[in-house]
Design a protein around this motif. Sequence first.
Motif, PDB file in Angstrom:
ATOM      1  N   ALA A  28      28.510  51.694  40.676  1.00 59.92           N
ATOM      2  CA  ALA A  28      28.466  51.752  42.030  1.00 59.92           C
ATOM      3  C   ALA A  28      29.653  52.400  42.828  1.00 59.92           C
ATOM      4  N   TYR A  81      35.279  46.402  46.927  1.00 60.87           N
ATOM      5  CA  TYR A  81      35.196  44.956  46.438  1.00 60.87           C
ATOM      6  C   TYR A  81      34.017  44.732  45.424  1.00 60.87           C
ATOM      7  N   ILE A  83      32.664  41.458  42.567  1.00 62.10           N
ATOM      8  CA  ILE A  83      32.554  40.085  42.044  1.00 62.10           C
ATOM      9  C   ILE A  83      32.262  40.218  40.712  1.00 62.10           C
ATOM     10  N   GLY A  89      25.610  37.098  42.608  1.00 59.96           N
ATOM     11  CA  GLY A  89      24.196  36.334  43.248  1.00 59.96           C
ATOM     12  C   GLY A  89      24.272  34.994  43.740  1.00 59.96           C
ATOM     13  N   LYS A  90      25.592  34.566  44.039  1.00 61.30           N
ATOM     14  CA  LYS A  90      25.459  33.152  44.602  1.00 61.30           C
ATOM     15  C   LYS A  90      26.185  33.148  45.945  1.00 61.30           C
ATOM     16  N   GLY A  91      26.022  34.533  46.649  1.00 57.28           N
ATOM     17  CA  GLY A  91      26.568  34.408  47.944  1.00 57.28           C
ATOM     18  C   GLY A  91      27.740  34.696  48.299  1.00 57.28           C
ATOM     19  N   GLY A  93      29.290  37.568  47.617  1.00 58.31           N
ATOM     20  CA  GLY A  93      29.778  38.741  48.369  1.00 58.31           C
ATOM     21  C   GLY A  93      30.219  38.814  49.814  1.00 58.31           C
ATOM     22  N   ASN A 122      22.553  50.858  46.315  1.00 57.84           N
ATOM     23  CA  ASN A 122      23.362  49.801  46.176  1.00 57.84           C
ATOM     24  C   ASN A 122      22.752  48.860  47.319  1.00 57.84           C
ATOM     25  N   ASN A 131      24.407  41.841  56.743  1.00 56.65           N
ATOM     26  CA  ASN A 131      24.398  40.390  57.060  1.00 56.65           C
ATOM     27  C   ASN A 131      25.408  40.260  57.917  1.00 56.65           C
TER      28      ASN A 131
HETATM   29  C1  LIG Z   1      27.868  44.017  45.422  1.00 57.02           C
HETATM   30  C2  LIG Z   1      28.433  42.700  45.081  1.00 57.02           C
HETATM   31  C3  LIG Z   1      29.922  42.511  45.339  1.00 57.02           C
HETATM   32  C4  LIG Z   1      27.644  41.624  45.896  1.00 57.02           C
HETATM   33  O1  LIG Z   1      28.164  40.372  45.612  1.00 57.02           O
HETATM   34  P1  LIG Z   1      27.201  39.172  45.029  1.00 57.02           P
HETATM   35  O2  LIG Z   1      28.185  37.849  45.341  1.00 57.02           O
HETATM   36  O3  LIG Z   1      26.719  39.429  43.952  1.00 57.02           O
HETATM   37  O4  LIG Z   1      25.991  39.163  46.392  1.00 57.02           O
HETATM   38  P2  LIG Z   1      25.581  38.122  47.239  1.00 57.02           P
HETATM   39  O5  LIG Z   1      25.142  37.023  46.105  1.00 57.02           O
HETATM   40  O6  LIG Z   1      26.385  37.559  48.286  1.00 57.02           O
HETATM   41  O7  LIG Z   1      24.405  38.845  47.522  1.00 57.02           O
HETATM   42  C5  LIG Z   1      24.020  39.813  48.647  1.00 57.02           C
HETATM   43  C6  LIG Z   1      22.708  39.816  49.112  1.00 57.02           C
HETATM   44  O8  LIG Z   1      22.017  40.604  48.081  1.00 57.02           O
HETATM   45  C7  LIG Z   1      20.787  39.519  47.400  1.00 57.02           C
HETATM   46  N1  LIG Z   1      20.662  39.922  46.083  1.00 57.02           N
HETATM   47  C8  LIG Z   1      21.928  39.221  45.215  1.00 57.02           C
HETATM   48  N2  LIG Z   1      21.623  39.463  44.057  1.00 57.02           N
HETATM   49  C9  LIG Z   1      20.431  40.126  43.826  1.00 57.02           C
HETATM   50  C10 LIG Z   1      19.550  40.639  43.036  1.00 57.02           C
HETATM   51  N3  LIG Z   1      19.943  41.000  41.842  1.00 57.02           N
HETATM   52  N4  LIG Z   1      18.346  41.101  43.410  1.00 57.02           N
HETATM   53  C11 LIG Z   1      18.082  41.281  44.763  1.00 57.02           C
HETATM   54  N5  LIG Z   1      18.629  40.883  45.726  1.00 57.02           N
HETATM   55  C12 LIG Z   1      19.866  40.350  45.343  1.00 57.02           C
HETATM   56  C13 LIG Z   1      21.212  38.130  48.067  1.00 57.02           C
HETATM   57  O9  LIG Z   1      20.274  37.365  48.191  1.00 57.02           O
HETATM   58  C14 LIG Z   1      21.898  38.267  49.368  1.00 57.02           C
HETATM   59  O10 LIG Z   1      21.004  38.677  50.520  1.00 57.02           O
HETATM   60  P3  LIG Z   1      20.664  37.436  51.359  1.00 57.02           P
HETATM   61  O11 LIG Z   1      22.056  37.009  52.036  1.00 57.02           O
HETATM   62  O12 LIG Z   1      19.996  37.973  52.437  1.00 57.02           O
HETATM   63  O13 LIG Z   1      20.025  36.475  50.602  1.00 57.02           O
HETATM   64  C15 LIG Z   1      28.344  42.444  43.540  1.00 57.02           C
HETATM   65  O14 LIG Z   1      27.149  42.512  43.173  1.00 57.02           O
HETATM   66  C16 LIG Z   1      29.085  43.244  42.628  1.00 57.02           C
HETATM   67  O15 LIG Z   1      30.349  43.067  42.269  1.00 57.02           O
HETATM   68  N6  LIG Z   1      28.374  44.343  42.222  1.00 57.02           N
HETATM   69  C17 LIG Z   1      29.158  45.317  41.348  1.00 57.02           C
HETATM   70  C18 LIG Z   1      30.242  46.167  42.276  1.00 57.02           C
HETATM   71  C19 LIG Z   1      29.596  46.510  43.641  1.00 57.02           C
HETATM   72  O16 LIG Z   1      28.547  47.177  43.749  1.00 57.02           O
HETATM   73  N7  LIG Z   1      30.526  46.744  44.666  1.00 57.02           N
HETATM   74  C20 LIG Z   1      30.270  47.042  45.677  1.00 57.02           C
HETATM   75  C21 LIG Z   1      30.646  48.628  46.016  1.00 57.02           C
HETATM   76  S1  LIG Z   1      30.300  49.219  47.733  1.00 57.02           S
END
Ligand SMILES: CC(C)(COP(=O)(O)OP(=O)(O)OC[C@H]1O[C@@H](n2cnc3c(N)ncnc32)[C@H](O)[C@@H]1OP(=O)(O)O)[C@@H](O)C(=O)NCCC(=O)NCCS
Length: 149
Positions: A28, A81, A83, A89-91, A93, A122, A131
């Motif tokens: 990412a 950032y 997680i 996937g638990k909200g 982010g 991404n 959001n």
């Molecule tokens: C990007 C990241 C920080 C998001 O954090 P997260 O806690 O997993 O995300 P959330 O649970 O808050 O989900 C965010 C949204 O994506 C959706 N979502 C989460 N996981 C998903 C999946 N596997 N497939 C489809 N949608 C998904 C959620 O439903 C939510 O949408 P909604 O609020 O409309 O329901 C995390 O996935 C991560 O660390 N990824 C790797 C590093 C990265 O990409 N960093 C960001 C660089 S810009």
Amino acid sequence: MHLSVRPATEDDCKLIFDWANEPEVRNASFYTEKIEWPKHVSWFLQKLNDPNSLILIFEVDGLNAGQIRFDRNGEYFEIDYSIDINYRGKGLGKSIVSLGISKINSQFKKTIKILAKVKKGNSISAKVFRNLGFKELNLVNGDYEFKYE
Ligand SMILES: CC(C)(COP(=O)(O)OP(=O)(O)OC[C@H]1O[C@@H](n2cnc3c(N)ncnc32)[C@H](O)[C@@H]1OP(=O)(O)O)[C@@H](O)C(=O)NCCC(=O)NCCS
């Protein structure tokens, strides 16, 4: 599930290293190469002492669950950032970005302008900023830029 936030310290050097080298995090990032430990250590110590950077660690029920780094980039602070893989996937982010912004605002005692650059594809990260009401700019190469001001 209790979410709390604390500033990063030198003791978090290995934690941040492991999170940064997790494959989805590298994928990412705009720099996708594996990060080497010696380089990481000097980079991390420099960031901790940089008044234009802020690294926050988020804990869920007392356990490390994610991080945000803000780096000043002109009139904006740019967000990095992630997680922990076990907490995705638990909200979280959305929660950590929102809490992180209130932390940086209180640290600087003003409303800080925030910039987030998100790589093409991404869509989960893009959704987090969408959001939260960030203004979205779709770049011609497919990457996104989000601004909050
Ligand atoms: C990007 C990241 C920080 C998001 O954090 P997260 O806690 O997993 O995300 P959330 O649970 O808050 O989900 C965010 C949204 O994506 C959706 N979502 C989460 N996981 C998903 C999946 N596997 N497939 C489809 N949608 C998904 C959620 O439903 C939510 O949408 P909604 O609020 O409309 O329901 C995390 O996935 C991560 O660390 N990824 C790797 C590093 C990265 O990409 N960093 C960001 C660089 S810009």
